[in-house]
Scaffold this active site. Structure first.
Site, PDB file in Angstrom:
ATOM      1  N   TYR A 133      -4.512  56.700  -6.778  1.00  0.00           N
ATOM      2  CA  TYR A 133      -5.556  55.940  -6.049  1.00  0.00           C
ATOM      3  C   TYR A 133      -5.074  54.447  -5.981  1.00  0.00           C
ATOM      4  CZ  TYR A 133     -10.409  54.281  -5.128  1.00  0.00           C
ATOM      5  OH  TYR A 133     -11.652  53.490  -4.716  1.00  0.00           O
ATOM      6  N   LYS A 161      -4.474  58.068  -2.334  1.00  0.00           N
ATOM      7  CA  LYS A 161      -5.553  57.507  -1.566  1.00  0.00           C
ATOM      8  C   LYS A 161      -5.222  56.173  -1.374  1.00  0.00           C
ATOM      9  CE  LYS A 161     -10.700  56.306  -1.675  1.00  0.00           C
ATOM     10  NZ  LYS A 161     -11.644  56.450  -2.188  1.00  0.00           N
TER      11      LYS A 161
END
Length: 288
Positions: A133, A161
């Site tokens: 992330y 992400k």
């Protein structure tokens, strides 16, 4: 490689009287499954994980696992105390899940070598695929392009992400092909798909998820004009969805659709009346 292609919902955690609303959670999850989403990320930023105890996070995970196939479930895992994080990771991995979403350690601002070592340690301990992330505006530290390109070469790291805001890094990751790249900024979903990315982990896709899913299918079939049209249909909603700190507007939208209550845990606040007025108009035009 694990397949995270499609629209994954960064799932909110419904609340009533400051407790998790499990009936509301079930209603919401089943509605989104009907809309055709690829899967769910629970206990991430949108799920207000920072305001949940570890016991509450596991309770949310266990509840959603009762309604969703394990391979369509990703659990958020964050922290800067590595020993505690690894212990919680081991507890999570006692469940049958599809992956872990892991940001860089927040607050302490480690060096690039420290970030790389952190992800290697987490990935070495992982029994499921890891999604990196990359969200520097929340962690306080940027993962530089070359650092990220090295990190995703780990065999257990399957995806990123992408909230880094650097299109050159996005393109480099997609071209390298070592990990799937999922848009984490919803305004970039269409761009991500056009560049060859895998899709998105999206908060705004709680509303009219069917249109987000349709956009991915249109791209997959090569109908770029139709996909662009779908994106522009969604654009006014995406803009208003992040007019205030997430997930305030998303929860307000879901309350207006009679799916969950409009309640967040402090210090998060419900959205203002001004935003709510705009929201009602946007949802009406979207057919939500």
């Amino acid at each position: 490689m694990s397949n995270f292609r499609g629209i994954w919902i960064a799932l909110v955690t419904p609340m009533r009287a400051n407790e998790i609303d499990f009936p509301g959670l079930e209603k919401l999850v089943k509605k989104l499954l009907e809309d055709g989403v690829a899967g769910f990320v629970v206990c991430g930023t949108t799920g207000e994980a920072a305001a949940l105890s570890k016991a509450e996070q596991l309770a949310v995970l266990d509840a959603v696992l009762a309604w969703v196939e394990p391979g369509r479930m990703v659990m958020g895992l964050s922290g800067y105390n590595l020993r505690e994080l690894l212990a919680f990771q081991a507890e999570i991995q006692q469940r049958d899940i599809g992956g872990l979403l892991v940001p860089a350690p927040c607050y302490i601002r480690p060096s690039q070598a420290g970030i790389e070592a952190f992800f290697a340690t987490v990935a070495d301990a992982a029994s499921v695929p890891v999604i990196v992330y990359d969200i520097p505006y929340r962690t306080g530290v940027r993962i530089e392009r070359e650092t990220l390109r090295r990190i995703v070469r780990h065999p257990r790291i399957a995806a990123v992400k992408d909230c880094g805001g650097d299109s050159e890094t996005t393109m480099a990751l997609i071209e390298d092909g070592h990990a799937q790249v999922l848009a984490g900024e919803d305004l970039q979903i269409f761009n991500n798909l056009c560049l060859g990315g895998a899709g998105a982990i999206s908060a705004s896709a709680h509303v009219r998820a069917d249109l987000y899913v349709r956009m991915v299918r249109q791209v997959d079939s090569g109908d770029w004009a139709a996909a662009r049209g779908t994106f522009y249909q969604l654009l006014p909603w995406i803009k208003v969805a992040f007019a205030e700190p997430n997930p305030a507007v998303v929860k307000a939208a879901l309350q207006l659709q009679s799916l969950i209550a409009d309640e967040l845990r402090e210090p998060m606040q419900t959205c203002t009346n001004t935003t709510r007025d705009k929201l009602q108009s946007v949802l009406c035009s979207l057919g939500a």
